[in-house]
Scaffold this active site. Structure first.
Site, PDB file in Angstrom:
ATOM      1  N   ASP A 130       0.858  -1.169   0.000  1.00  0.00           N
ATOM      2  CA  ASP A 130       0.000   0.000   0.000  1.00  0.00           C
ATOM      3  C   ASP A 130       0.910   1.240   0.000  1.00  0.00           C
ATOM      4  O   ASP A 130       2.121   1.140   0.183  1.00  0.00           O
ATOM      5  CB  ASP A 130      -0.965  -0.012   1.189  1.00  0.00           C
ATOM      6  CG  ASP A 130      -2.207   0.837   0.892  1.00  0.00           C
ATOM      7  OD1 ASP A 130      -2.113   1.737   0.035  1.00  0.00           O
ATOM      8  OD2 ASP A 130      -3.258   0.608   1.505  1.00  0.00           O
TER       9      ASP A 130
HETATM   10  C1  BGC Z   1      -5.011   3.243   0.142  1.00  0.00           C
HETATM   11  C2  BGC Z   1      -5.189   2.236  -0.960  1.00  0.00           C
HETATM   12  C3  BGC Z   1      -4.975   2.893  -2.293  1.00  0.00           C
HETATM   13  C4  BGC Z   1      -3.615   3.545  -2.318  1.00  0.00           C
HETATM   14  C5  BGC Z   1      -3.277   4.191  -3.659  1.00  0.00           C
HETATM   15  C6  BGC Z   1      -3.743   4.061  -0.009  1.00  0.00           C
HETATM   16  O1  BGC Z   1      -3.706   5.113   0.876  1.00  0.00           O
HETATM   17  O2  BGC Z   1      -5.002   2.557   1.374  1.00  0.00           O
HETATM   18  O3  BGC Z   1      -6.471   1.660  -0.878  1.00  0.00           O
HETATM   19  O4  BGC Z   1      -5.116   1.940  -3.320  1.00  0.00           O
HETATM   20  O5  BGC Z   1      -3.586   4.537  -1.315  1.00  0.00           O
HETATM   21  O6  BGC Z   1      -4.045   5.301  -3.891  1.00  0.00           O
END
Ligand code: BGC
Length: 733
Positions: free
Chosen positions: A290
């Protein structure tokens, strides 16, 4: 289905043979567009400075006006970037051209984005869409999102979000399909089919990314990013199944979650990433972290330094670093020192190249010019699908005195700032929508020809305007109050410790009710709310969630009776916040909740959710009779008669639950194992048969082994997890 042909595999292997270590690590590096210039601190800190008040919004905007975007062109040219987050098709092509024509090996880039509930055509948030209990719909909306995004260069969706979520305080309950592993698994499989299934042209499909792996939805107290402690049996029975189902359905990528699981952050967790996902399930795709998560392992206290975090992540099976450049900066040295085996890098690079090959990027890397503007104006069939999804997701929670549907002759006082809002109907995590596409509830009702006057009165974050309230109470024959949450009140980093209606909205309802006129509460929200007061005082309540671009027409159609509501709750609603987490498929205790004191209950709230999973009323009514369960060898066949006892046609969601009454570990009081929808004319009865494979009646024990145990089972069939007929059957495996 993500699967490569033998020829594609050979092409990947041949390419791998030509790659340097730097180039392989480059594939493992995902960049986001960095904002640079005009300020001395990192962009992330600048945002923090604005949110914590060190600089004003105006100062922030002034700084930003001189800033530039860094797309990492030099690194792309050097083969040091594998993927990016960009959503402008011309920019995608420009960067792709550098990768394909100017880098040594010409390896194309992947472009990823959070396409959670639609790209240009935004459809309902997942918790709402799941409540349609309609697998075919789940597939069709995903297919639409895949097609729209790929014309904009986005070939990788950070979706579906498959976090089983049982604590409505957690803001991210909005992004996922609810509290039940079976429903979430159905959602998972059908979304993969929609996103990845139409390979008739590279313009039609994208790589899905299952997230957040795993157990993020169980973060302690619903506070985002919080720790998760969980017995292996709970992990295997409730949180892993949707991911397993999606892997079996052929998902191409997986995103690890932010949380630690039993002390090990999922970013560096060899048990979940290597042992379960890659070895036991034989997941052939790649895993991405993530955002910023590898760096955050230092904050977790599992890694001493950033290089240490990178080493642990790579060794645990994390193929792609989202946004920290730790792999880019430190992985080579870790390989050279022997801390990270070369085989780890080879494996990651092969997995990443394979997904790119499957996406067709080596043969057709660019977005065709003629496709780019295809969805400039939303096609009518896309709007129609968004409207269908929105209508099917609306849940009628209460309808005392049959206030709904409204009669055409009734004058409506439409109340609430949310009623006229075009932005708030979109909900959390939509990135590519346009306000001009959105139809507010007010506009929806006006288009439908309702006689109404609009009185803003109050919103989730504003004070009550008393003159408005007075006028609203005087004008209408009926008052429709749109109350709930702004889109920013759910989603990431939007946990709430009090999940009652925010601000002064309950007080507003009280004032409207004091007029003596019938009041309908239309809820617009991203999570289950604690509605004890509303359920006691407001005669009609319609749960409308954040339904996307066609929210207005959908809500209007249900209010005015053109559409008979058929949506169900994919998540239980507590009466009061303190009951969270609350879910229907809980374990029994030695003292199951009851009326007497020494049972598992709250003194001030009992033990039952206010509205349980699977619940939802209709403008007609249904009864169930004659449940029979037949043992047919490898499966059980449950048959039940369902009758429409009301005055109009309606759709009923027939749900099948089971309970393993006595087992070697305690099992949930009910577990969903099947559902189907039936349309019934007034007075009509249909016999509905649902089958339950015996192989699916087992459970995982604490060693992570799947076992089936012979004995007594209860089979329940009904219109919600609470209202069921029950039969008992002894099953021998
Ligand atoms: C979120 C994810 C997301 C990623 C990219 C993160 O902060 O937890 O769900 O896909 O950002 O935007």
């Amino acid at each position: 289905m993500y699967r490569l042909t033998a020829e594609q595999k050979n092409r990947v292997r041949a390419l791998l043979g030509e790659m340097t270590l730097d180039e392989k690590i480059g594939q493992m590096n995902q960049e986001s567009v960095s904002i640079v210039g005009g300020f001395d601190v990192p962009f992330e800190e600048l945002i923090e400075m604005m949110t914590d008040g060190r600089i004003t919004q105006e100062e922030f905007e002034k700084i930003m006006s001189t800033a530039q975007q860094d797309y990492h062109e030099d690194d792309i040219r050097a083969g040091l970037v594998g993927s990016l987050m960009v959503q402008d098709p011309r920019k995608c092509n420009e960067l792709q051209k550098i990768a394909v024509e100017e880098s040594r090996l010409g390896i194309p880039l992947m472009f990823g984005l959070d396409v959670i509930h639609g790209y240009r055509t935004v459809y309902p948030i997942a918790i709402a869409e799941a409540g349609a209990f309609d697998p075919d719909l789940f597939t069709r909306t995903a297919r639409m999102a895949a097609k729209e995004s790929r014309t904009q260069g986005v070939n990788w969706h950070f979706a579906p979000m498959l976090d089983v979520a049982r604590d409505a305080r957690w803001g991210r309950v909005s992004e996922g399909p609810g509290e039940d592993p079976y429903l979430v698994s159905q959602f998972a499989k059908t979304k993969i089919k929609g996103l990845q299934g139409d390979m008739s042209s590279t313009e039609n499909y994208v790589a899905a990314c299952l997230k957040h792996y795993v157990a993020y939805g169980a973060c302690e107290s619903g506070r985002d990013y919080n720790t998760v402690s969980m017995a292996p049996s709970m992990l295997h029975n409730s949180y892993l199944p949707p991911f397993k189902a999606a892997v079996e359905a052929g998902a191409a990528t997986v995103m690890a979650s932010f949380n630690d699981l039993n002390g090990v952050p999922c970013t560096v967790n060899p048990y979940t990433l290597r042992h379960i996902l890659k070895e036991s399930w034989k997941f052939p795709g790649f895993v991405v972290s993530d955002a910023n998560a590898i760096r955050e392992c230092v904050n977790h206290g599992i890694a001493a330094t950033e290089p240490d975090a990178g080493t642990q992540a790579a060794n645990a099976g994390m193929d792609v670093d989202m946004g920290t450049q730790i792999y880019k900066k430190h992985l080579k040295a870790a390989v050279e020192s022997g801390e990270v085996p070369m085989s780890v890098i080879d494996e990651a690079a092969e997995r990443i190249l394979s997904v790119k090959m499957w996406l067709g990027l080596f043969d057709r890397p660019y977005v065709p010019e003629e496709a780019m503007d295809r969805y400039e104006v939303l096609p009518e069939e896309h709007r129609a699908l968004a409207r269908e999804a929105a209508e099917k997701a609306i849940v009628l929670l209460k309808n005392e005195g049959d206030i709904l549907p409204l009669k055409k002759s009734q004058k409506i006082s439409l109340v609430g700032q949310l009623a006229a809002s075009r932005e708030e109907i979109i909900g959390a995590w939509a990135m590519s929508w346009r306000e001009s596409d959105c139809v507010s509830i007010k506009e929806g009702l006006e288009r439908a020809g309702a006689e109404l006057k609009y009185f803003p009165c109050c919103g989730p974050e504003t004070e009550i305007n008393r003159d408005d309230v007075e006028a609203a109470c005087q004008y209408g024959d009926v008052i429709v109050a749109v109350v709930g949450e702004t889109d920013a009140m759910s989603g990431e980093a939007a946990s709430r410790a009090d999940i009652t209606l925010p601000g002064r909205q309950r007080e507003l309802l009280g004032k409207l009710l004091a007029s003596g006129k019938p009041v309908v509460a239309c809820l617009m929200n991203g999570r289950p709310l604690a509605l004890k007061w509303e359920a006691e005082h407001v005669p009609a309540i319609l749960e409308c969630w954040h339904l996307g671009v066609e929210m207005g027409p959908a809500v209007a159609n249900v209010l005015l009776g053109g559409k008979n509501p058929e949506g169900r709750l994919a998540s239980s609603f507590p009466a009061v916040t303190g009951m969270c987490p609350i879910y229907y498929n809980h374990m029994n205790t030695g003292r199951p909740g009851g009326r007497s004191k020494f049972t598992s209950r709250f003194m001030d709230a009992g033990f039952e959710p206010l509205y349980p999973f699977g619940y939802g009323l209709s403008y007609t009514s249904f009864t169930y009779s004659d449940l029979t369960v037949e043992d047919a060898g490898d499966e059980l066949r449950a048959a039940v008669r369902v009758t429409n006892t009301g005055g109009r046609e309606g759709v009923e969601t027939v749900q099948l639950y089971m309970q393993d009454v006595t087992a070697s570990i305690v099992r949930p009081v009910k577990e969903l194992r099947g559902f189907t929808k039936v349309k019934l004319a007034p007075g009509e009865t249909k016999s509905v048969t649902l089958t339950l494979k015996k192989a699916d009646m087992g459970f995982y024990n604490d060693a992570g082994e799947y076992v089936t145990e012979s004995g007594l089972f209860r089979i329940h069939a009904g219109g919600s997890s609470r209202d069921c007929l029950t039969a008992e059957v002894t099953v021998n495996f």
